[in-house]
Design a protein around this motif. Sequence first.
Motif, PDB file in Angstrom:
ATOM      1  N   ASN A 237       4.626  -0.286  -1.413  1.00  0.00           N
ATOM      2  CA  ASN A 237       4.667   1.237  -1.350  1.00  0.00           C
ATOM      3  C   ASN A 237       3.614   1.588  -2.000  1.00  0.00           C
ATOM      4  O   ASN A 237       2.789   2.506  -2.570  1.00  0.00           O
ATOM      5  N   GLU A 240       1.361   5.349  -1.993  1.00  0.00           N
ATOM      6  CA  GLU A 240       1.804   5.927  -2.541  1.00  0.00           C
ATOM      7  C   GLU A 240       0.770   6.721  -3.897  1.00  0.00           C
ATOM      8  O   GLU A 240       0.193   5.501  -4.626  1.00  0.00           O
ATOM      9  N   THR A 241       0.930   7.907  -4.376  1.00  0.00           N
ATOM     10  CA  THR A 241       0.412   8.030  -5.766  1.00  0.00           C
ATOM     11  C   THR A 241       1.576   7.674  -7.219  1.00  0.00           C
ATOM     12  O   THR A 241       2.423   6.973  -7.101  1.00  0.00           O
ATOM     13  N   LYS A 243       1.730   9.161  -9.057  1.00  0.00           N
ATOM     14  CA  LYS A 243       2.979  10.125  -9.101  1.00  0.00           C
ATOM     15  C   LYS A 243       4.690  10.072  -8.930  1.00  0.00           C
ATOM     16  O   LYS A 243       5.262   9.387  -9.377  1.00  0.00           O
ATOM     17  N   SER A 244       4.385   9.230  -7.675  1.00  0.00           N
ATOM     18  CA  SER A 244       5.694   8.897  -6.948  1.00  0.00           C
ATOM     19  C   SER A 244       6.533   8.028  -7.200  1.00  0.00           C
ATOM     20  O   SER A 244       7.604   7.926  -6.582  1.00  0.00           O
ATOM     21  N   GLN A 245       5.961   7.013  -7.785  1.00  0.00           N
ATOM     22  CA  GLN A 245       5.759   5.508  -8.191  1.00  0.00           C
ATOM     23  C   GLN A 245       6.735   5.201  -9.301  1.00  0.00           C
ATOM     24  O   GLN A 245       6.797   4.461  -9.929  1.00  0.00           O
TER      25      GLN A 245
END
Length: 430
Positions: A237, A240-241, A243-245
């Motif tokens: 991913n 993705e940022t 923050k999202s990870q």
Amino acid sequence: MFTKLRNKFLILNMSITSMVMITAFAVIYFITYSNIHSEIQNKLKARSETQIRTAGINLLDDMEKGVSIVRRFSLEDLLSFNVEVDPNGRILKIYSFIDMPEEVYYKAVAAAWSSKRNNSTITLEGKQWQYLITQMGRRVILKNGQQYSLMDNKYQITFLDITESNRTLFELLITLLFVGLIMLFVIFIISLYFANRSIKPIAETWEKQKQFIADASHELKTPLSIINANYDALLANQEETIKSQLKWLDYIKIGTDRMTKLINDLLSLAKIEDVNFEMQKMPFNISNAVHDVLSSMEAVAIEKGIQLSHSIEADIIVKSDLEKVKQVITILFDNAIKYSNENGQIDISLIKSKRQVIYSIKNSGKGIAKQDLPKVFDRFYRADPSRTHENGGYGLGLSIAKTIIDGLGGEIHVASVENEYTTFSFTLGL
């Protein structure tokens, strides 16, 4: 491998022991042989000098022209006989109280005269005889009292029965061999016993080391698997940022923290077990040390609903390593909290008894099975494997605690009743 090592110890020990024993027995036999041989030589010489002697010429006046020879025979030892021979070895006279056929004397003289080697041995009538050949002489005493010796053209052969002496030496040799074989067998059994005892701790240490490596590898594998799995998830991913990870990063952090703790525990254990590692022993107040650890961990116990009670004798001074002792108290307190049941009870005690201090901590809970008690202080041992990852433990804490207490010259013990309680205690000299 250990069987070969034991056999090497056994062979080395038996070789050294055998050499020492053979040397000792050889010295005993040589001394006995020398004494008996010397005694035989003295007897032969004495018999040769006393059996046949000449008393010489007394020139009393002009009318006494003849020579008077007096021969004396000693009855002291009936195990010898003397034979007088001419220069050709023909028998002239036999002096003997031994009942033997006449031809035996002729055989004895023939055997002795043919070799003419003094102190040699011959066998006659089933007995062994040692002989000595000497030239005969006369002692002449003149009228004025002067005396001198004249050598005759005759020889005397003195025979001495040495059968019993040789039998004594033979029996001594057989006895030494018999005793030696028995001693070697006994020494072999004893050596085998102690060799096995010597090898046993080495073999146990080797097996523990192999198990330790296997357990450490297994424990390191888990956090590494967590890190690799979450790293792969992040790579999958990439758009993705961060923050999202964060959850993947949190899992990686958990894995690295667990691996760091394990490595630190292993390094701490290796350092403590180092033979060159010295504890810093200084006088300190162990009562205050227990209160400090209790205060720092009280909140954890309360959060779990555990009731704490303690009986700590005040102002007990010991000469030991403050930081290491506090580490042991912390390990035992943390272990008690982990394995206490919900709303359980922990009792702490510190007392002074004679010349030592006794610390104990008792927690209610599942307890430890009787057959598992000897394994409690082994590396990577877990009383409740199903709760390992939940509690974050690796089974090294109690092993570290025991190593520290052993290094401080104390003792640590565990007692437990299943489904009731577990008690850990240690003692230190004041």
